[in-house]
Structures are given as C-alpha cells and as structure tokens.
Design an enzyme around this catalytic site. Structure first.
Site, PDB file in Angstrom:
ATOM      1  N   ASP A  95       0.858  -1.176   0.000  1.00  0.00           N
ATOM      2  CA  ASP A  95       0.000   0.000   0.000  1.00  0.00           C
ATOM      3  C   ASP A  95       0.906   1.242   0.000  1.00  0.00           C
ATOM      4  O   ASP A  95       2.101   1.142   0.311  1.00  0.00           O
ATOM      5  CB  ASP A  95      -0.873  -0.074   1.262  1.00  0.00           C
ATOM      6  CG  ASP A  95      -1.594   1.213   1.529  1.00  0.00           C
ATOM      7  OD1 ASP A  95      -2.284   1.691   0.626  1.00  0.00           O
ATOM      8  OD2 ASP A  95      -1.465   1.746   2.648  1.00  0.00           O
ATOM      9  N   PHE A  96       0.334   2.393  -0.316  1.00  0.00           N
ATOM     10  CA  PHE A  96       1.187   3.589  -0.399  1.00  0.00           C
ATOM     11  C   PHE A  96       1.027   4.510   0.826  1.00  0.00           C
ATOM     12  O   PHE A  96       1.882   4.534   1.702  1.00  0.00           O
ATOM     13  CB  PHE A  96       0.888   4.346  -1.711  1.00  0.00           C
ATOM     14  CG  PHE A  96       1.767   5.539  -1.908  1.00  0.00           C
ATOM     15  CD1 PHE A  96       3.102   5.381  -2.235  1.00  0.00           C
ATOM     16  CD2 PHE A  96       1.271   6.820  -1.751  1.00  0.00           C
ATOM     17  CE1 PHE A  96       3.940   6.486  -2.392  1.00  0.00           C
ATOM     18  CE2 PHE A  96       2.096   7.931  -1.903  1.00  0.00           C
ATOM     19  CZ  PHE A  96       3.432   7.756  -2.224  1.00  0.00           C
TER      20      PHE A  96
HETATM   21  O1  LIG Z   1      -4.485   2.855  -0.296  1.00  0.00           O
HETATM   22  P1  LIG Z   1      -3.608   4.025   0.034  1.00  0.00           P
HETATM   23  O2  LIG Z   1      -2.466   4.179  -0.890  1.00  0.00           O
HETATM   24  O3  LIG Z   1      -3.205   4.041   1.476  1.00  0.00           O
HETATM   25  O4  LIG Z   1      -4.562   5.271  -0.212  1.00  0.00           O
HETATM   26  C1  LIG Z   1      -5.616   5.553   0.691  1.00  0.00           C
HETATM   27  C2  LIG Z   1      -5.904   7.033   0.614  1.00  0.00           C
HETATM   28  O5  LIG Z   1      -4.654   7.668   0.858  1.00  0.00           O
HETATM   29  C3  LIG Z   1      -4.619   9.086   0.749  1.00  0.00           C
HETATM   30  O6  LIG Z   1      -5.289   9.604   1.885  1.00  0.00           O
HETATM   31  C4  LIG Z   1      -4.594   9.316   3.105  1.00  0.00           C
HETATM   32  O7  LIG Z   1      -3.338   9.959   3.105  1.00  0.00           O
HETATM   33  C5  LIG Z   1      -3.393  11.411   3.053  1.00  0.00           C
HETATM   34  C6  LIG Z   1      -1.984  11.933   2.928  1.00  0.00           C
HETATM   35  O8  LIG Z   1      -1.178  11.482   3.951  1.00  0.00           O
HETATM   36  C7  LIG Z   1      -4.111  11.912   4.318  1.00  0.00           C
HETATM   37  O9  LIG Z   1      -4.182  13.337   4.311  1.00  0.00           O
HETATM   38  C8  LIG Z   1      -5.507  11.302   4.362  1.00  0.00           C
HETATM   39  O10 LIG Z   1      -6.148  11.681   5.573  1.00  0.00           O
HETATM   40  C9  LIG Z   1      -5.412   9.779   4.300  1.00  0.00           C
HETATM   41  O11 LIG Z   1      -6.719   9.199   4.234  1.00  0.00           O
HETATM   42  C10 LIG Z   1      -5.191   9.533  -0.555  1.00  0.00           C
HETATM   43  O12 LIG Z   1      -5.273  10.942  -0.592  1.00  0.00           O
HETATM   44  C11 LIG Z   1      -6.540   8.922  -0.843  1.00  0.00           C
HETATM   45  O13 LIG Z   1      -6.938   9.281  -2.143  1.00  0.00           O
HETATM   46  C12 LIG Z   1      -6.407   7.413  -0.763  1.00  0.00           C
HETATM   47  O14 LIG Z   1      -7.648   6.789  -0.995  1.00  0.00           O
END
Ligand SMILES: O=P(O)(O)OC[C@H]1O[C@H](O[C@H]2O[C@H](CO)[C@@H](O)[C@H](O)[C@H]2O)[C@H](O)[C@@H](O)[C@@H]1O
Length: 521
Positions: free
Chosen positions: A282-283
């Site tokens: 995951d990212f």
């Molecule tokens: O599946 P992932 O790669 O973990 O993506 C999930 C969501 O990640 C991002 O949001 C999350 O990280 C942001 C930056 O650190 C944070 O501000 C936010 O509160 C987190 O939910 C991304 O912006 C989303 O689009 C992804 O769905």
C-alpha cells in the site's frame, strides 16, 4: 435457508429494530391496530369512495409497520379513502384525529401487553451476545413510544449501547421511517458511520430507511411470510430467524495483539525459506507517512532505495487507493506493477494500463456524485473532494471536529442515492466506489495470476495500514505474510495481519531485510 454474515472487519455497529425482530411484540401491535381500525370502520357512516373492509395483515405490513403511531393511523385511513386531521398530542383518547385514534390504539396495545407480557425471541440474545464479544456495538431502534417498557419487560434493556425510540424521536423532532433520521441518530450516538453499520429490520419502511441512509448491510427479517417484500424494499439479504445471521469467525486480532515484525524477523525469514517473496504494498500511511495535505505526500528517499533493491530481485506491486496516475507519479520506479483506485485500475511494468472493466458502469454515477458532493461540501472549511477515475474520496482530516459528522453523513446520503456506488472508510477519509465485488484483495489475487505467480513456490507479502487494506490482508492470510502499519486513528481495531510495525519508517527497515534476503537467495 438464507444465511448472512456480519463481519467485524467491516461492521462496527448493528442497529436492531425492536418489534418483530428482537421482541415478539409485532403481533401485539398488529392485534391492537386491528381492534382499533375494525371498530372504527364498522362504526363510521358509510360514504362513497371509502373502503370499510376489516384491517388485514397486508394493511399492517404496508401502511403501519415500523411507522410512528400517528403516521400509521393517517396512512392506513388514507389508503381507505378517509382523511382525518393530524390533531395534537392534547387530543382526547378516541377523538377522530391521528393523535386521538393513536392514543386508543396505544391503550389496546398496553392492555394486551399487560396480559401477555413482552417476550424476547430465543434467537435474539445469542446473536447480540456474539456481536458484543466481537467488539461490535449495538443499538435498538423503535418508532414505539413503549420501547423502554417493552425492553424492560423482556429483560433486554442491558443488551444495547444506544436506544432511539419514539419518545426520543419526538423530543428531537425526527421524522419516522422510511426517513433514515432515527437510524442516523443512532449511528451518531454510537460514533460509527452508517457505511460501517448494519441494520436488522422486519418492516418495509425500515428497510427503505436503512437503504436511503447508506448503511453498509441491510438484513431483512421475515419470520413469517415470503422474503420478497423486504428484498424489493432494498434488503441485501432476508433471513427467517436471527439464528441465520452469523458473526464472521475470523483469525483477526487487535492491532495491539499482533507481534512486531522486526522482533519476529527470524520467524518471517523461516516462512520464506526456499520460496520467493512477492511484495504487494500500500502507499499512503504505509510507504509514505500520512500528511495533512494529500497532494504534498512524497515517498521518503529510504523507501525508494529499498523498493529499488527489492525490484531487482523479486516482483513488486503498489496497491493504492490513489488514482493510478497519481500513485505512479509519486513512486516513479520502473519495473513495478501498480493498482490505483483501490484496485479498479491496474498497470503492468510495461506501462500498459489493464483497467478492470467492472468499474466502468459506475462512472456516470461517480460523475454525478462528484458534482453533488462538491457543491454541498463547498461551504465546509477543510473538506476536500478528490476524484480518482474509479473512486471519489472526501477527506475530512482538516475539517473542524464539529463538522465531521456532517461531512460523513453527506457522503453516506449522496452515495446511498446511487445504487451503483458503495461507501468505504479510510483514515480521515470516506470514499465512494463502484458497488461490485472488487477490492484490494481481489485485485491482489488477480495481479498474482497475471504475473504468473500463483502456487506454493511464491509467498505473497502485503503491507498496509488502513481498513481497505484489510481485504488484501485477509486474502493472503492463508498463503502469505500480512504486515500492518499500526496507527491510533481507528483505535485498537481488528486486523488480519500476521505482523505489525510502528510506522512507515519501521516498515522500510523490515522491507530492507526482505531485500537483503532476496539478494542472498
Ligand atoms: O491505499 P492508500 O495508498 O493508502 O490510499 C488511501 C488514501 O490515501 C490518501 O489519503 C490518506 O493519506 C493522506 C496523505 O497522507 C491523508 O491526508 C488522508 O487523511 C489519508 O486518508 C489519498 O489521498 C486517498 O486518495 C487514498 O484513498
């Protein structure tokens, strides 16, 4: 027999309708209504256009069941061509108004209750007990102003964390079902969004309300009669008894119970012996630390170095909730596989996009939902609507605490209006996704097949930090190694991971050990 599962991984609260679902009182209500209406219709002067036939079971189901008392009086009589004034709470009992006749029905109900008592269905307590043992919170919902009395008589008052009944609904001015207001009030009190909550209902109006409210799972209960009326009202599944509802038995543990992967490296290395790891990562929150502004996230240099080392010796894929192009731009390492929009968009190392056609049909609804959400949430400071190709994320990390409920319920409501979409929760984000059986877990398995890496010679290793990552952790629970990056944002939640790490930096340290192992293999 239809059975259905409540999954503690996705469902954090269950809202039970009372009469007919947990207490054997629907028949007492139905008999009281029949006594009221049969007597009223028999005594009423016959007028053309009015139907004075006796009140039937079908009338109970269609016009009265689940509704506030006064609405029940007015809706049923109107179906017979009779319009009465609503009246007021001061009306005398038996007066020809909604309130007056409602009071008479209530007297009949209480008389019957006094002689028969209220019984809890045998299958109610085992299910509620099992939910509570799994850490799932419970609420009881009833349009009845007699809810507390019935629960007391049935010895069931202690089974619920929250009660939203006719008395409270009147105090708060909440409209009755099929409006979802009473259910949403319960989720507010339970501090759990509708999308992560289950409704268990026997009334059509209640099932409709749960559907409109955007609930994660709507279970109809048809103890007698066919399930079709509840399926048509929008139930996901209809059971004939609560014993047909189970709580998913899982191998999950609380985050605090999962051993640390760095401490248990020897054990992990043993599991890999002679086999090739495939890294699926995951990212956000996993490779890159969480930041307030999602557009400002960059992958730490150390993470880049380790991924490059890994990619030289074993297959690596990034599975992100971000848009495919967005996550590729942030990772920028050749030779990796990528999945964006939680697995709805995929691309191989040769850059060729391999889109999952399954999500395509939801695109027009995602466009409409985006327009509606952008305009409704525009006045909320800090709310950010982020459109990916196959998902719509609404971030509330920077929203004032008082506005958070409003943001989540707006997404639930607007998402609930589109049958092709479902909601998913993440870290301070709520998302709308195509409502099809596809998620990071399915995408992970699909990628492994596509990479030609199925079978016992490889070990899938997945690392993630969020609820949507649990689908992937669960998918590889039997044949892989699951790593979770701990965070306090969802408390001591359940996870399918085998090992945990403190934060993205510790994960990079653990991945470096995988890289060293792969280099020496
Ligand atoms: O599946 P992932 O790669 O973990 O993506 C999930 C969501 O990640 C991002 O949001 C999350 O990280 C942001 C930056 O650190 C944070 O501000 C936010 O509160 C987190 O939910 C991304 O912006 C989303 O689009 C992804 O769905």
């Amino acid at each position: 027999m239809v059975t259905t599962n409540i999954d503690p991984c996705h469902h954090r609260a269950v809202l039970f309708d009372m009469d007919g679902v947990i207490t054997d009182t629907a028949t007492v209500h139905s008999a009281a209504w029949k006594r009221l209406f049969d007597q009223y219709l028999a005594d009423r002067t016959r007028t053309p256009g009015e139907d004075h036939r006796p009140f039937s079971d079908a009338d109970y189901t269609q016009y009265v069941d689940g509704k506030p008392r006064v609405d029940g009086v007015l809706d049923f009589l109107s179906s017979r061509g009779i319009t009465l004034p609503r009246g007021s709470a001061d009306d005398d009992i038996g007066l020809e108004t909604g309130h007056g006749l409602g009071k008479l029905k209530d007297r009949y109900f209480r008389d019957a209750l006094a002689s028969t008592g209220a019984l809890l269905f045998d299958d109610a307590e085992p299910l509620i007990g099992s939910l509570r043992r799994h850490g799932i919170r419970t609420a009881v919902i009833s349009a009845s102003r007699n809810c507390a009395r019935v629960l007391e008589q049935a010895g069931a008052a202690q089974l619920f964390d929250v009660r939203v009944d006719g008395v409270l609904a009147d105090e708060l001015g909440l409209p009755g079902k099929p409006d979802p207001a009473v259910f949403l009030e319960a989720t507010r009190r339970l501090d759990t969004p509708a999308s992560a909550s289950v409704v268990v209902e026997d009334a059509q109006a209640g099932v409709q309300a749960a559907r409109i409210g955007g609930f994660g799972l709507v279970i109809g209960v048809a103890r007698t009669g066919p399930p079709s009326r509840l399926l048509e009202a929008g139930a996901d599944a209809v059971v004939s008894a609560l014993s047909d509802v189970s709580v998913a038995e899982s191998a999950e543990r609380r985050l605090s119970e999962v051993p640390d992967g760095l401490d248990r490296w020897d054990e992990i290395a043993d599991r890999l012996q002679g086999r090739r790891p495939v890294l699926l990562l995951d990212f956000d929150g996993t490779l890159a630390p969480i930041r307030d502004d999602p557009t400002k996230v960059t992958m730490p240099l150390k993470a880049r170095e380790v991924l490059q080392r890994l990619a030289r010796n074993c297959p690596v894929a990034i599975l992100s909730g971000r848009d495919l192009q967005d996550v590729r731009r942030r990772v920028r390492i050749d030779g990796l596989w990528y999945a964006g929009s939680h697995g709805f968009e995929l691309a191989g190392p040769d850059d060729a996009p391999i889109t999952q056609q399954a999500g395509d049909s939801a695109l027009p609804d995602l466009d409409d939902a985006e327009r509606l959400l952008s305009s409704e949430l525009e006045p909320v400071p800090g709310a950010r609507v982020d459109r990916k190709r196959f998902a719509l994320a609404v971030h509330y990390r920077n929203v004032r605490p008082d506005d958070v409920d409003h943001v989540i319920s707006t997404v639930d409501r607007i998402g609930g209006a589109f049958p092709s979409l479902r909601t998913a929760q993440g870290r301070r984000v709520v998302e709308l996704l195509p409502d099809i059986d596809w998620n990071k877990g399915r995408a992970l398995r699909w990628l492994l097949d596509r990479m030609g890496l199925s079978g016992t010679a490889v070990v899938p290793v997945f690392a993630g930090d969020d609820y949507t990552d649990e689908d992937a952790l669960r998918e590889i629970h039997e044949d892989g190694i699951g790593l979770v990056v701990r965070s306090a944002e969802h408390g001591d939640r359940l996870t399918w991971a085998h090992y945990s790490v403190d934060n993205p930096r510790s994960l990079i340290a653990l991945l470096a050990r995988f890289a060293s192992l792969a280099e020496t293999a």
